[in-house]
Every structure is written in structure tokens, then in C-alpha cells.
Design a protein around this motif. Sequence first.
Motif, mmCIF file in Angstrom:
data_model
loop_
_atom_site.group_PDB
_atom_site.id
_atom_site.type_symbol
_atom_site.label_atom_id
_atom_site.label_comp_id
_atom_site.label_asym_id
_atom_site.label_seq_id
_atom_site.Cartn_x
_atom_site.Cartn_y
_atom_site.Cartn_z
ATOM 1 N N ASP A 45 0.888 -0.993 -0.303
ATOM 2 C CA ASP A 45 0.302 -0.581 0.127
ATOM 3 C C ASP A 45 1.000 1.482 -0.489
ATOM 4 O OD1 ASP A 45 0.974 0.215 2.420
ATOM 5 O OD2 ASP A 45 -1.483 -0.102 3.498
ATOM 6 N N ALA A 49 0.439 4.368 -2.727
ATOM 7 C CA ALA A 49 0.426 5.790 -2.565
ATOM 8 C C ALA A 49 1.703 6.203 -2.861
ATOM 9 C CB ALA A 49 0.157 5.993 -0.903
ATOM 10 N N ARG A 50 2.461 6.361 -3.180
ATOM 11 C CA ARG A 50 3.907 6.862 -3.296
ATOM 12 C C ARG A 50 3.776 7.108 -4.894
ATOM 13 N NH1 ARG A 50 6.146 4.624 1.314
ATOM 14 N NH2 ARG A 50 6.958 2.738 0.328
ATOM 15 N N SER A 51 3.829 5.791 -5.127
ATOM 16 C CA SER A 51 4.077 6.090 -6.786
ATOM 17 C C SER A 51 2.875 6.043 -7.631
ATOM 18 C CB SER A 51 4.274 4.138 -7.464
ATOM 19 O OG SER A 51 2.639 3.887 -7.407
ATOM 20 N N THR A 52 1.657 6.510 -7.067
ATOM 21 C CA THR A 52 0.378 7.217 -7.440
ATOM 22 C C THR A 52 0.784 8.306 -7.090
ATOM 23 O OG1 THR A 52 -1.233 6.482 -5.898
ATOM 24 C CG2 THR A 52 -0.754 5.159 -8.217
ATOM 25 N N GLY A 53 1.174 9.205 -6.402
ATOM 26 C CA GLY A 53 1.023 10.567 -5.772
ATOM 27 C C GLY A 53 -0.091 10.765 -5.077
ATOM 28 N N THR A 54 -0.171 9.970 -4.380
ATOM 29 C CA THR A 54 -1.518 9.958 -3.401
ATOM 30 C C THR A 54 -1.482 10.186 -1.842
ATOM 31 O OG1 THR A 54 -2.246 7.604 -3.743
ATOM 32 C CG2 THR A 54 -3.182 8.513 -4.973
ATOM 33 N N SER A 55 0.374 9.997 -2.059
ATOM 34 C CA SER A 55 0.440 9.548 -0.018
ATOM 35 C C SER A 55 0.352 11.087 0.398
ATOM 36 C CB SER A 55 1.910 9.105 0.046
ATOM 37 O OG SER A 55 2.588 10.369 -1.180
ATOM 38 N N HIS A 56 0.081 10.419 1.695
ATOM 39 C CA HIS A 56 -0.239 12.084 2.509
ATOM 40 C C HIS A 56 0.043 11.715 3.971
ATOM 41 C CE1 HIS A 56 -2.663 15.425 4.607
ATOM 42 N NE2 HIS A 56 -2.590 16.051 3.529
ATOM 43 N N GLY A 59 -3.145 9.755 5.482
ATOM 44 C CA GLY A 59 -2.542 8.577 4.906
ATOM 45 C C GLY A 59 -1.211 7.573 5.808
#
Length: 180
Positions: A45, A49-56, A59
Motif C-alpha cells: 500500500d 500511494a507513493r507511485s501514484t502520488g496519493t501519499s499524505h 494516510g
Amino acid sequence: MTFVRAVLAGCAFAAALRPTSLHDRRRTWAVAGFAIPALVLDAVDGLVARSTGTSHPQGARLDMETDAAVLLGLTVVLARTLTPNALVIGAARYVFVAGSLLRPAWAGELGPSRRRRIIAGLQGTALGVALAPPVPVPLAHTVIGAAEVLLLWSFASDITLLERRAARECAADEGTLPAS
């Protein structure tokens, strides 16, 4: 993905609480079949998240809290079916947090750590191995024991770091530095 992991872990807990499972203290595929994919997804996971630019940061915090809850729940299952010692893995983070209420130095900031990340991953791996019914009981005990030793060493390392940092800050505030 974190939500999917939580649901899978919930299904593992539900399988462990089925009336037939409550009376049967053996490791079962009904539990392992949900638990192992939940543990495997934990390894994926963060990468997704990091590869899709959705890390926060929120999160990441949710992921960490989910990891802790999943580990605690699975160690409760293992405490019933394999060894009560498994609870060390599930309870460690919560004991550390409780300790930080009594020992403020433990509440200090711990930056990212490759050691912590690897050992956390090994905890999940150990639980997955120990939950699998074909794994011989002595091997499952050994795997859980080794994981506990690594986990306790990791927490001891972090506590030592936090205590030394707090002592340095206290000495700097008082104008003296402690001996190394």
C-alpha cells in the motif's frame, strides 16, 4: 488499500470468532486465508500511494494505526491458537504509547527509519507464517520468538535514542552536557 486490509483483517477476526472456531484452538485456513492477504497488502500500500502520488501524512498515520490494530488482533488469535507470547508483538506499540504518558521523553519525534520499517514488515511476515496451518508448531513458535526479539530490540533502540536526546536537551537547558 488500507481500508481493504482492515476489512480482510476484520474477516480474519470474524472467522476466529465463529462458534466452531471458538471451541477449536487450532490454526485454520478460515483465519489465515483472510489474514495473510491483509498482511501482504501492507507491503504494497505504501508503494502504491507513493507511485501514484496519493501519499499524505494523514494516510500514513491511518496506515500505521491500521497496522497496529491488525497486528494486535492477529496476535490475539495466535495467543489462543499457538502461544500467548504472540501478544508481545500486538501489544508493543500500545505499551510504548502508554509509556510515553509516564515518560515524556518517549513522546519525542522519531524520524523515518529503515530499521523500523523492515522490522515492522518482519512482524507481519512472522504472523503470516505462524497463522498458516501447514507450518509445524515448533517452527511457528521459533518464528514468533525471533520476531519478538527483533521488535523488542527495535523499541529498546528507539527508547535509548529518545532518552539520550531528552538528556542532552535537559543538559543544554541547564548549561551542562552529560558525559557520553
